[in-house]
Design an enzyme around this catalytic site. Structure first.
Site, PDB file in Angstrom:
ATOM      1  N   LYS A  22       1.084  -1.137  -0.010  1.00  0.00           N
ATOM      2  CA  LYS A  22       0.033  -0.071   0.070  1.00  0.00           C
ATOM      3  C   LYS A  22       0.746   1.220  -0.002  1.00  0.00           C
ATOM      4  O   LYS A  22       0.470   2.073  -0.763  1.00  0.00           O
ATOM      5  CB  LYS A  22      -0.922   0.041   1.389  1.00  0.00           C
ATOM      6  CG  LYS A  22      -1.621   1.357   1.543  1.00  0.00           C
ATOM      7  CD  LYS A  22      -2.415   1.522   2.575  1.00  0.00           C
ATOM      8  CE  LYS A  22      -1.824   1.593   3.873  1.00  0.00           C
ATOM      9  NZ  LYS A  22      -1.345   3.023   4.339  1.00  0.00           N
ATOM     10  N   ARG A  92      -4.205   9.830   4.122  1.00  0.00           N
ATOM     11  CA  ARG A  92      -2.999  10.715   4.337  1.00  0.00           C
ATOM     12  C   ARG A  92      -2.330  11.101   3.206  1.00  0.00           C
ATOM     13  O   ARG A  92      -1.918  12.227   2.779  1.00  0.00           O
ATOM     14  CB  ARG A  92      -2.151  10.204   5.400  1.00  0.00           C
ATOM     15  CG  ARG A  92      -0.847  10.841   5.506  1.00  0.00           C
ATOM     16  CD  ARG A  92      -0.979  12.029   6.529  1.00  0.00           C
ATOM     17  NE  ARG A  92       0.514  12.511   6.464  1.00  0.00           N
ATOM     18  CZ  ARG A  92       0.935  13.724   7.353  1.00  0.00           C
ATOM     19  NH1 ARG A  92      -0.177  14.356   7.759  1.00  0.00           N
ATOM     20  NH2 ARG A  92       2.078  14.009   7.386  1.00  0.00           N
ATOM     21  N   CYS A 116      -5.181   7.584   9.145  1.00  0.00           N
ATOM     22  CA  CYS A 116      -5.299   7.442  10.507  1.00  0.00           C
ATOM     23  C   CYS A 116      -5.032   8.354  11.403  1.00  0.00           C
ATOM     24  O   CYS A 116      -4.198   9.102  11.320  1.00  0.00           O
ATOM     25  CB  CYS A 116      -4.428   6.274  10.612  1.00  0.00           C
ATOM     26  SG  CYS A 116      -4.824   4.653   9.568  1.00  0.00           S
ATOM     27  N   ARG A 121      -0.732  15.062  12.838  1.00  0.00           N
ATOM     28  CA  ARG A 121       0.163  14.721  11.481  1.00  0.00           C
ATOM     29  C   ARG A 121       0.097  15.902  10.516  1.00  0.00           C
ATOM     30  O   ARG A 121      -0.454  15.972   9.647  1.00  0.00           O
ATOM     31  CB  ARG A 121      -0.409  13.883  10.941  1.00  0.00           C
ATOM     32  CG  ARG A 121      -0.862  12.440  11.600  1.00  0.00           C
ATOM     33  CD  ARG A 121      -1.470  11.248  11.062  1.00  0.00           C
ATOM     34  NE  ARG A 121      -0.412  10.451  10.094  1.00  0.00           N
ATOM     35  CZ  ARG A 121      -0.654   9.446   9.364  1.00  0.00           C
ATOM     36  NH1 ARG A 121      -1.927   9.168   9.474  1.00  0.00           N
ATOM     37  NH2 ARG A 121       0.347   8.771   8.447  1.00  0.00           N
ATOM     38  N   PRO A 122       0.974  16.985  10.868  1.00  0.00           N
ATOM     39  CA  PRO A 122       1.285  18.197  10.184  1.00  0.00           C
ATOM     40  C   PRO A 122       1.956  18.127   8.832  1.00  0.00           C
ATOM     41  O   PRO A 122       2.514  17.244   8.790  1.00  0.00           O
ATOM     42  CB  PRO A 122       2.067  19.141  11.274  1.00  0.00           C
ATOM     43  CG  PRO A 122       2.774  18.187  12.066  1.00  0.00           C
ATOM     44  CD  PRO A 122       2.164  16.730  12.198  1.00  0.00           C
ATOM     45  N   ILE A 123       1.578  18.970   7.924  1.00  0.00           N
ATOM     46  CA  ILE A 123       2.554  18.706   6.642  1.00  0.00           C
ATOM     47  C   ILE A 123       3.499  19.835   6.356  1.00  0.00           C
ATOM     48  O   ILE A 123       4.061  20.135   5.524  1.00  0.00           O
ATOM     49  CB  ILE A 123       1.478  18.558   5.540  1.00  0.00           C
ATOM     50  CG1 ILE A 123       0.507  19.754   5.478  1.00  0.00           C
ATOM     51  CG2 ILE A 123       0.703  17.365   5.580  1.00  0.00           C
ATOM     52  CD1 ILE A 123      -0.314  19.889   4.134  1.00  0.00           C
ATOM     53  N   ASP A 124       4.029  20.422   7.646  1.00  0.00           N
ATOM     54  CA  ASP A 124       4.799  21.508   7.590  1.00  0.00           C
ATOM     55  C   ASP A 124       6.065  21.302   6.751  1.00  0.00           C
ATOM     56  O   ASP A 124       6.742  21.875   5.966  1.00  0.00           O
ATOM     57  CB  ASP A 124       5.334  21.955   8.856  1.00  0.00           C
ATOM     58  CG  ASP A 124       5.955  20.939   9.732  1.00  0.00           C
ATOM     59  OD1 ASP A 124       6.601  21.351  10.672  1.00  0.00           O
ATOM     60  OD2 ASP A 124       5.211  19.722   9.616  1.00  0.00           O
ATOM     61  N   LEU A 125       6.566  20.011   6.866  1.00  0.00           N
ATOM     62  CA  LEU A 125       7.981  19.624   6.201  1.00  0.00           C
ATOM     63  C   LEU A 125       7.633  19.502   4.620  1.00  0.00           C
ATOM     64  O   LEU A 125       8.626  19.974   3.927  1.00  0.00           O
ATOM     65  CB  LEU A 125       8.520  18.235   6.777  1.00  0.00           C
ATOM     66  CG  LEU A 125       8.818  18.176   8.425  1.00  0.00           C
ATOM     67  CD1 LEU A 125       9.283  16.848   8.636  1.00  0.00           C
ATOM     68  CD2 LEU A 125       9.794  19.413   8.679  1.00  0.00           C
ATOM     69  N   ASP A 306       4.586   0.797  12.116  1.00  0.00           N
ATOM     70  CA  ASP A 306       3.095   0.203  11.375  1.00  0.00           C
ATOM     71  C   ASP A 306       3.182  -1.123  12.075  1.00  0.00           C
ATOM     72  O   ASP A 306       2.236  -1.776  11.831  1.00  0.00           O
ATOM     73  CB  ASP A 306       3.327   0.184   9.938  1.00  0.00           C
ATOM     74  CG  ASP A 306       3.043   1.862   9.471  1.00  0.00           C
ATOM     75  OD1 ASP A 306       3.293   1.963   8.296  1.00  0.00           O
ATOM     76  OD2 ASP A 306       2.788   2.488  10.271  1.00  0.00           O
ATOM     77  N   ARG A 397      -8.320  -0.728   4.397  1.00  0.00           N
ATOM     78  CA  ARG A 397      -7.602   0.466   3.912  1.00  0.00           C
ATOM     79  C   ARG A 397      -6.288  -0.113   3.519  1.00  0.00           C
ATOM     80  O   ARG A 397      -5.584   0.515   2.528  1.00  0.00           O
ATOM     81  CB  ARG A 397      -7.490   1.662   4.882  1.00  0.00           C
ATOM     82  CG  ARG A 397      -9.040   2.291   5.063  1.00  0.00           C
ATOM     83  CD  ARG A 397      -8.535   3.528   5.628  1.00  0.00           C
ATOM     84  NE  ARG A 397      -7.452   4.196   5.355  1.00  0.00           N
ATOM     85  CZ  ARG A 397      -6.374   4.834   5.858  1.00  0.00           C
ATOM     86  NH1 ARG A 397      -6.542   4.831   7.203  1.00  0.00           N
ATOM     87  NH2 ARG A 397      -5.312   5.248   5.265  1.00  0.00           N
TER      88      ARG A 397
END
Ligand code: EPZ
Length: 446
Positions: A22, A92, A116, A121-125, A306, A397
């Site tokens: 996945k 995500r 999930c 779970r920021p996306i700043d990077l 995971d 999923r």
């Protein structure tokens, strides 16, 4: 609405080919839109996250088709660069389309991704890396409007943390940038290496994947390509932990053993017997698994977050103590309360959890997220009596036909309607594994 009903205590046995990964196929499918041509992806698992990704591609104007485990994406007629909220919220990895759309069309409009609930779970990077390549990104509340009016330019990008998603997003975006991009501090997961393989088949020039420094020579003309997705190391880990919990002997094929070697070494320390040859893993477990030294989750090549829940579930039904430390996500112990319903002795404080192995007993439990749901199935296979696992949408999923696959290994698992308690039987039983699904877009009929 359906649930699994599992009779525990039956050892597993048999041979199984592991599904495609996945966490590799999702960025690969996003990468397919970089090229104005047809790409063919083999070993593509049948998962709800894959379906959502194909919905996005179709919505953006790609011609998409699936035949068994082969998916074809023709991105020649790509027409859009905006992704609706409902599709972004499904998972995500939808955020990976940001880099691909910027590289292909010079613009992208989307909102923050779903996925999930594992804590913040920021996306700043991601955004910092894309801005480093020259993208202008406006954030207003839930929406991101991104353009590359002055064109994307290669750059030296430093990632303060080896985020998998940010590495993939930057790699895709850099394929559309003029000049060379050097990603320093990149994630090293095997899925990143699989992405590099596919990008180079599309005509890009990417090197260094699997190491902390990835180099992308952008601006090369791209074309469609054919690729076979790597085997899923987390799914393979799940079947091995299931065998550890229930006992027995299984053989897995279609996955590179070295891609899950930290999980293999934990299972060996816990008393399992392992034999790896080529893409084949033979695993035997004859007695309750024993406690092992502390397990700290970390970016690859560390122990994968995971696999934390599934290993915990296997050890919960064993003997002895194990300390887990979850370093990747703030709240990735939501499965613990459900495992405790099966009688597990697990104590959590902050990011640490101590598992003391003891006998488990069947109960009705609820999946909390993808890997948490799989962990409940693992525990149920080793538990005494009958367990019912609900909220299967989480599991679907990431696992293709989990019940059919486990039955192939001799497990006693059935798919039933959730209102089984009322004793009413609506005639749906395990021979019809798939629950009713909402109306499908045209391409799925193909
Ligand atoms: C990928 O998620 C996987 N998902 C996850 O698997 C996996 O748990 C994770 O990598 C870590 O291995 C896919 O590949 C689709 P990250 P991703 O960016 O890319 C923080 C599963 O079960 N971070 O490496 O989202 C973040 O909050 C899923 O299959 C920032 O702070 O993971 C987290 O704490 C669940 N800012 C850490 O880094 C950012 O901009 C790791 O995240 C990005 C990430």
């Amino acid at each position: 609405m359906s649930m699994y009903e599992i009779q525990g205590g039956r050892p597993l046995g048999g041979r199984l080919r592991v599904q495609g990964a996945k966490n590799s196929v999702l960025p690969l499918l996003a990468a397919a839109l970089l090229a104005p041509g047809q790409s063919v992806i083999h070993n593509c698992p049948d998962l709800s996250d894959v379906s959502a990704t194909l919905d996005i591609l179709a919505l953006l104007g790609c011609r998409v088709a699936r035949e068994g485990e082969t998916v074809t994406v023709d991105a020649a007629a790509l027409s859009g660069s905006a992704i609706p909220e409902r599709l972004m919220r499904e998972m995500r990895s939808s955020v990976i389309f940001l880099g691909a759309l910027l590289a292909r069309t010079g613009s992208a409009r989307l909102c923050y991704p779903g996925g999930c609930e594992l804590g913040p779970r920021p996306i700043d990077l991601h955004l910092a890396a894309l801005r480093g390549l020259g993208a202008e990104i406006r954030e207003n509340g839930e929406c991101l409007t991104c353009t590359a009016g002055r064109g994307l330019r290669g750059a030296r990008i430093h990632l303060p943390f080896p985020s998998v998603g940010a590495t993939e997003n930057a790699m895709l975006c850099a394929c559309g940038a003029q000049g060379v991009t050097t990603l320093v501090g990149a994630a090293r997961e095997p899925e990143i290496v699989d992405l590099e393989r596919f990008l180079n088949k599309l005509g890009a020039r990417v090197s260094g994947a699997g190491t902390p420094v990835v180099t992308i020579e952008g601006g090369h003309p791209l074309h469609g390509a054919e690729h076979t997705v790597m085997g899923d190391r987390i799914v393979a880990s799940t079947w091995l932990c299931a065998c550890g919990a229930a006992g027995g002997e299984i053989v897995l094929t279609g996955v590179e053993p070295s891609s899950l070697d930290t999980v293999l070494s934990c299972l060996e320390q816990a008393g399992g017997e392992l034999e790896c040859r080529g893409e084949e893993i033979r695993f035997r477990s004859t007695k309750p698994l024993r406690g092992i030294p502390p397990v700290h989750t970390a970016p690859y090549p560390g122990f994968p977050t995971d696999a934390q829940a599934i290993l915990m579930a296997a050890l919960a039904g064993g003997r002895g103590q194990t300390l887990f430390v979850e370093n990747m996500f703030e709240s990735r112990y939501r499965h613990v309360a459900q495992l405790q319903r099966l009688g597990a002795d697990i104590r959590v404080w902050g990011r640490s959890a101590v598992v003391t192995g003891c006998p488990l007993y069947g109960q009705r439990v609820e999946s909390t997220d993808l890997r948490g749901g799989a962990a409940l199935v693992v525990a149920a296979l080793g538990a005494e009596g009958t367990t019912q696992v609900t909220q299967l949408s989480h599991i679907r999923r990431g696992y293709q036909d989990m019940e059919g696959t486990l039955r192939q290994l001799g497990a006693d698992i059935r798919l039933l309607p959730t209102n089984r308690d009322t004793g009413e039987d609506h005639g749906i039983c395990e021979t019809q594994p798939k629950a009713k699904t909402p109306p499908q877009p045209a391409w799925r009929a193909l």
